[in-house]
Scaffold this active site. Sequence first.
Site, PDB file in Angstrom:
ATOM      1  CG  LEU A 111      -0.354   8.018  37.308  1.00 33.16           C
ATOM      2  CD1 LEU A 111      -1.261   7.076  38.088  1.00 33.16           C
ATOM      3  CD2 LEU A 111       0.711   8.625  38.215  1.00 33.16           C
ATOM      4  N   GLY A 114       4.343   2.691  32.683  1.00 35.42           N
ATOM      5  CA  GLY A 114       4.117   1.328  32.202  1.00 35.42           C
ATOM      6  C   GLY A 114       4.609   1.083  30.786  1.00 35.42           C
ATOM      7  CB  ILE A 250      -0.824   7.846  30.191  1.00 38.92           C
ATOM      8  CG1 ILE A 250      -0.790   8.779  28.971  1.00 38.92           C
ATOM      9  CG2 ILE A 250      -0.171   6.491  29.891  1.00 38.92           C
ATOM     10  CD1 ILE A 250       0.496   9.483  28.738  1.00 38.92           C
ATOM     11  CG  ASP A 251      -3.928   2.624  30.708  1.00 36.54           C
ATOM     12  OD1 ASP A 251      -4.526   3.278  31.590  1.00 36.54           O
ATOM     13  OD2 ASP A 251      -3.493   1.471  30.910  1.00 36.54           O
ATOM     14  CE  LYS A 394      -5.604  -0.419  33.044  1.00 33.97           C
ATOM     15  NZ  LYS A 394      -4.447   0.397  33.444  1.00 33.97           N
TER      16      LYS A 394
END
Length: 506
Positions: A111, A114, A250-251, A394
């Site tokens: 994903l 972002g 992806i993070d 994050k």
Amino acid sequence: MSIKIDPINISKAGMAEFQEKLRLQHEASMHKELEKLLTTAKGAEQEISKKDFEGFKNLFHRFLQVKGPSVKWDKIHKPPEDLIHPYDKIKAQALPDSVAASLNKLVVVKLNGGLGTSMGCKGPKSVISVRNENTFLDLTVHQIEHLNKTFNVDVPLVLMNSFNTDEDTKKILQKYTHHRVHIHTFNQSRYPRINKESLLPVAKDLGMHGDHADAWYPPGHGDIYASFYNSGLLDQLIAAGKEYIFVSNIDNLGATVDLFILNHLMTQPKDKRCEFIMEVTDKTRADVKGGTLIQYDDKLRLLEIAQVPKAHVDEFKSVTKFKIFNTNNLWISLAAIKRLHEQNTMDMEIIVNPKTLDGGLNVIQLETAVGAAIKAFDNALGVNVPRSRFLPVKTSSDLLLVMSNLYSLDAGSLTMSKKREFPSTPHVKLGSSFTKVHDFLMRFESIPDMLELDHLTVSGDVTFGKNVSLKGTVIIIANHGDRIDIPAGAVLENKIVSGNLRILDH
């Protein structure tokens, strides 16, 4: 546009009838505005927007029909033990020789919608350097290339971009041309933000730039099913013999392809073929807001905090009642996605996300979460995985952890250093001076030794010299107007360092 209804009719009609009339008028007005927006584009852009708007109309229709909480608290049950499989038991099964055949049926989906704005970066978040100058995207490509070379297989990488990240991501992908990974991309839908008062789109045309940039949004990762299907890529991968996707953010640097979970998925009995696995992990006090798996109407279901009635929020946050949370690492059947999308039976709960635009206008975004579709899939399972498979970055506090000697890097994968005596990661809380990645990097001459660290809090104007070592609990607080420079080679063990540079035993 305001909706006018004769007040005399309100008294005659029941409230339900009045609400239905209001709903139909809101829906008709929305459809009219969307048609107007479509006339401002031509060709391919108009066709893409038409598909997007069909999904948006469906979501808006459901939004207008929602009455009260989507769950009844007394119907919530703990999932049966046979539906949450412990990872240790799965790992105890030896991998068969056919593991390469299983890998050839797998697709990795990341994903990638972002931006890095929350960490002070421009462009896609996936291009932030996180370890040895490697970005999230670099590490992902290295991991999959290593798999493909080691087992002589073809596991492709698919990136779900958003209109915010697509152009920049495509430019960056050119650097992987000679890597042994086939990379595909598709775009999330683009939905119009809704004026909170009028319930009409904010956008005046399909433009994306200048004043129009704030008028649109990508509708959450639950949009993966529709946009994947609409892109044509889903059918293409099924035709190439692919059976499952492994989806993750992806993070999340812990979300690597796990051969034991893949084997477990592929070896379920034919009459109980599993269409969906959600990786969950044990909840700590830091995860109390994370979505959890429940049993509801004889189905596994994801329960998010937004769905919980206010009277039960504390109960939801309890680590004793709800012991696991969703990592958003998901293994999903491609054929099942195709079937459920064509039958229109996903029925994911709507997340209403309120925002205030720069000019002060209050808007709402209607979103869905990818894990919420679990209830629609047959023979869905949870797998309780080690915490190491949930390593999201994050904030700059997370970044400090993954850049440190707590982790070693091998073929794109981060693993906890064997030199650390206990498996839990330290609790790190860096203050606002460290929020932006650029500022964060300027404050460390080198990343400190953190192998024996339990807890770190840093607040105010603080810098670290080279080869600093942090152990136990370390709290560093520079008062307003003060600056603290931790000298090179300093060893801080169970210390509080305050604004006047006194060093106290903790």
